[in-house]
Design an enzyme around this catalytic site. Sequence first.
Site, PDB file in Angstrom:
ATOM      1  N   TYR A 188       0.862  -1.315   0.174  1.00 31.91           N
ATOM      2  CA  TYR A 188      -0.003   0.091  -0.077  1.00 31.91           C
ATOM      3  C   TYR A 188       0.771   1.357  -0.101  1.00 31.91           C
ATOM      4  O   TYR A 188       1.990   1.345   0.742  1.00 31.91           O
ATOM      5  CB  TYR A 188      -1.033  -0.144   1.278  1.00 31.91           C
ATOM      6  CG  TYR A 188      -2.311   0.144   0.807  1.00 31.91           C
ATOM      7  CD1 TYR A 188      -2.848   0.887  -0.163  1.00 31.91           C
ATOM      8  CD2 TYR A 188      -3.113  -0.956   1.413  1.00 31.91           C
ATOM      9  CE1 TYR A 188      -4.379   0.851  -0.253  1.00 31.91           C
ATOM     10  CE2 TYR A 188      -4.710  -1.086   1.142  1.00 31.91           C
ATOM     11  CZ  TYR A 188      -4.869  -0.098   0.054  1.00 31.91           C
ATOM     12  OH  TYR A 188      -6.519  -0.313  -0.199  1.00 31.91           O
ATOM     13  N   THR A 200      -2.666   6.197 -21.892  1.00 32.52           N
ATOM     14  CA  THR A 200      -2.681   4.631 -21.485  1.00 32.52           C
ATOM     15  C   THR A 200      -1.153   4.370 -21.925  1.00 32.52           C
ATOM     16  O   THR A 200      -0.684   5.135 -22.638  1.00 32.52           O
ATOM     17  CB  THR A 200      -3.497   3.871 -22.236  1.00 32.52           C
ATOM     18  OG1 THR A 200      -3.417   4.052 -23.674  1.00 32.52           O
ATOM     19  CG2 THR A 200      -5.062   4.195 -21.847  1.00 32.52           C
ATOM     20  N   ASP A 204      -5.437  13.784 -25.511  1.00 33.15           N
ATOM     21  CA  ASP A 204      -5.332  12.253 -25.238  1.00 33.15           C
ATOM     22  C   ASP A 204      -4.651  11.545 -26.049  1.00 33.15           C
ATOM     23  O   ASP A 204      -5.232  11.287 -27.276  1.00 33.15           O
ATOM     24  CB  ASP A 204      -6.919  11.955 -24.906  1.00 33.15           C
ATOM     25  CG  ASP A 204      -7.124  10.614 -24.643  1.00 33.15           C
ATOM     26  OD1 ASP A 204      -6.071   9.755 -24.727  1.00 33.15           O
ATOM     27  OD2 ASP A 204      -8.240  10.101 -24.309  1.00 33.15           O
ATOM     28  N   GLU A 248      -0.382   4.741  -0.565  1.00 32.24           N
ATOM     29  CA  GLU A 248      -1.120   5.962  -0.782  1.00 32.24           C
ATOM     30  C   GLU A 248      -0.616   7.108  -0.814  1.00 32.24           C
ATOM     31  O   GLU A 248       0.252   7.419   0.384  1.00 32.24           O
ATOM     32  CB  GLU A 248      -2.607   5.976   0.052  1.00 32.24           C
ATOM     33  CG  GLU A 248      -3.563   5.125  -0.373  1.00 32.24           C
ATOM     34  CD  GLU A 248      -4.999   5.023   0.592  1.00 32.24           C
ATOM     35  OE1 GLU A 248      -5.019   5.933   1.371  1.00 32.24           O
ATOM     36  OE2 GLU A 248      -5.787   4.386   0.146  1.00 32.24           O
ATOM     37  N   ARG A 254      -1.143  -2.357 -18.905  1.00 28.85           N
ATOM     38  CA  ARG A 254      -2.516  -1.640 -18.884  1.00 28.85           C
ATOM     39  C   ARG A 254      -2.469  -0.388 -17.790  1.00 28.85           C
ATOM     40  O   ARG A 254      -2.272  -0.855 -16.335  1.00 28.85           O
ATOM     41  CB  ARG A 254      -3.472  -2.768 -18.621  1.00 28.85           C
ATOM     42  CG  ARG A 254      -4.891  -2.532 -18.901  1.00 28.85           C
ATOM     43  CD  ARG A 254      -5.594  -3.755 -18.971  1.00 28.85           C
ATOM     44  NE  ARG A 254      -5.264  -4.123 -20.579  1.00 28.85           N
ATOM     45  CZ  ARG A 254      -5.746  -3.884 -21.587  1.00 28.85           C
ATOM     46  NH1 ARG A 254      -6.671  -2.879 -21.828  1.00 28.85           N
ATOM     47  NH2 ARG A 254      -5.239  -4.449 -22.772  1.00 28.85           N
ATOM     48  N   LYS A 291      -1.088   0.567 -25.495  1.00 31.74           N
ATOM     49  CA  LYS A 291      -1.409   0.695 -26.700  1.00 31.74           C
ATOM     50  C   LYS A 291       0.027   0.600 -27.522  1.00 31.74           C
ATOM     51  O   LYS A 291       0.645  -0.143 -27.379  1.00 31.74           O
ATOM     52  CB  LYS A 291      -2.370   1.792 -27.258  1.00 31.74           C
ATOM     53  CG  LYS A 291      -3.766   1.678 -26.450  1.00 31.74           C
ATOM     54  CD  LYS A 291      -4.642   2.812 -26.811  1.00 31.74           C
ATOM     55  CE  LYS A 291      -6.137   2.613 -26.165  1.00 31.74           C
ATOM     56  NZ  LYS A 291      -6.309   3.375 -24.916  1.00 31.74           N
TER      57      LYS A 291
HETATM   58  N1  DSN Z   1     -10.962   1.417 -25.625  1.00 32.14           N
HETATM   59  C1  DSN Z   1      -9.787   1.746 -26.425  1.00 32.14           C
HETATM   60  C2  DSN Z   1      -9.750   1.654 -27.777  1.00 32.14           C
HETATM   61  O1  DSN Z   1     -10.007   0.348 -28.287  1.00 32.14           O
HETATM   62  O2  DSN Z   1      -9.513   2.382 -28.526  1.00 32.14           O
HETATM   63  C3  DSN Z   1      -9.756   3.439 -26.207  1.00 32.14           C
HETATM   64  O3  DSN Z   1      -9.591   3.455 -24.637  1.00 32.14           O
END
Ligand code: DSN
Length: 402
Positions: free
Chosen positions: A44, A215, A189, A46, A224, A218
């Site tokens: 933990y 994120t 984003d 925080e 993730r 990707k």
């Molecule tokens: N769900 C994702 C995508 O497939 O583009 C975006 O967060």
Amino acid sequence: MEDILNLIQKEQDRQNNGIELIASENYASKNVRAMCASILTNKYAEGYPGRRYYGGCEFVDEIERIAIREVCDLFGCEFANVQPHSGSQANAAAYRALMPEGGKVLSLVLNDGGHLTHGSPVSFSSHMYTFVHYPLDKDGRLNYDSLRQIALEEKPNVILSGYSAFPYEIDFKKIREICDEVHALMMVDMAHIAGLIAAKKHMSPIPYADIVTSTTHKTLRGPRGGIILTNNPDLIKKINSAVFPFYQGGPLEHIIAAKAVCFKEAHTEAFKEYVASLMANTKKCAQTLKELGAIATDTDNHLFLLNTLDSFGLTGKEAQQKLEDIGVTTNKNMIPGDKLSPKETSGLRIGFAAVTTRGCTLDDASRIAKLIYDYLKGNINQEEAKDIVKSIVSSWKEIQEI
Ligand code: DSN
């Protein structure tokens, strides 16, 4: 536990035996996965490094500091929060840092390629803030003049760019100019294109935006999770308190360690070569499909949109299912000017981030285009298509070796 292990084995086989063309997926390296599975999950923590609400944080403090330093080096920014559990959490915290509740955001609607958190009625975003949307041109490209016109009329607090299904390069400099003219803050984003930006194959939003979210799983090919970056000193405290304690509790230090490894990996020549090859493969597949007679968008990045309705007389939903039957995974997606609902759609979103990690070559990208074309056109049957899938993946790395 046996039942879960069995299912994981089945999922591993599915990933190894199939052609993964979902534009937002990728395969994390062994090292990234080792961090995710580490004993750090026990801790933990925080708070933030040096300012935690729990004892025993000296080592996770150091790990989180490394992750922050690495991501700042990678993208050339001054400040990073590496705690968001996902891109949606990162966007929620970014909105809170940028404007009061009820504030106005000018964004691209989900159906045109935006994300759920960019103001969809089913997302928290539209319940907490007011969203207005800018349209795309008929060919699906951004029109900076109409964006500017709407910004002048609507006077939003924030202009949001960066999308989930947009195949072209975004001119962040032009968007900054519009923000300055209408006194809006600029949020980007970059979840989909973060890997391309890290490899310097897409204009970086960092010099222009007030806040950049992403994120890490990707095109960046990490675990993730989410991140928030800024060079705006007025926003640092607001971002930190929006992530913790407002939206999140304890950070996932095992995932933060995996993020640190991912940022180091993305800083290598090998990663740059990967991104160059990913973009070339995407272009090759889109071009080959078009040469064969299908209707698809062009692409400047890692994805393109295929119009399955006009090319093959199949909705996106039908085409997705047919391809899944032969082990090719895609997702149905609205295409420019789509008349069908998001549940049906007239097309597919196709991306090469995952297959390029496994070793997909330009020749494989053409073979994949021909496979999709011939199978959806009915020129080859399911068994013949499955044999082609098997033959394509046979030369690729197994995902557990990546
Ligand atoms: N769900 C994702 C995508 O497939 O583009 C975006 O967060």
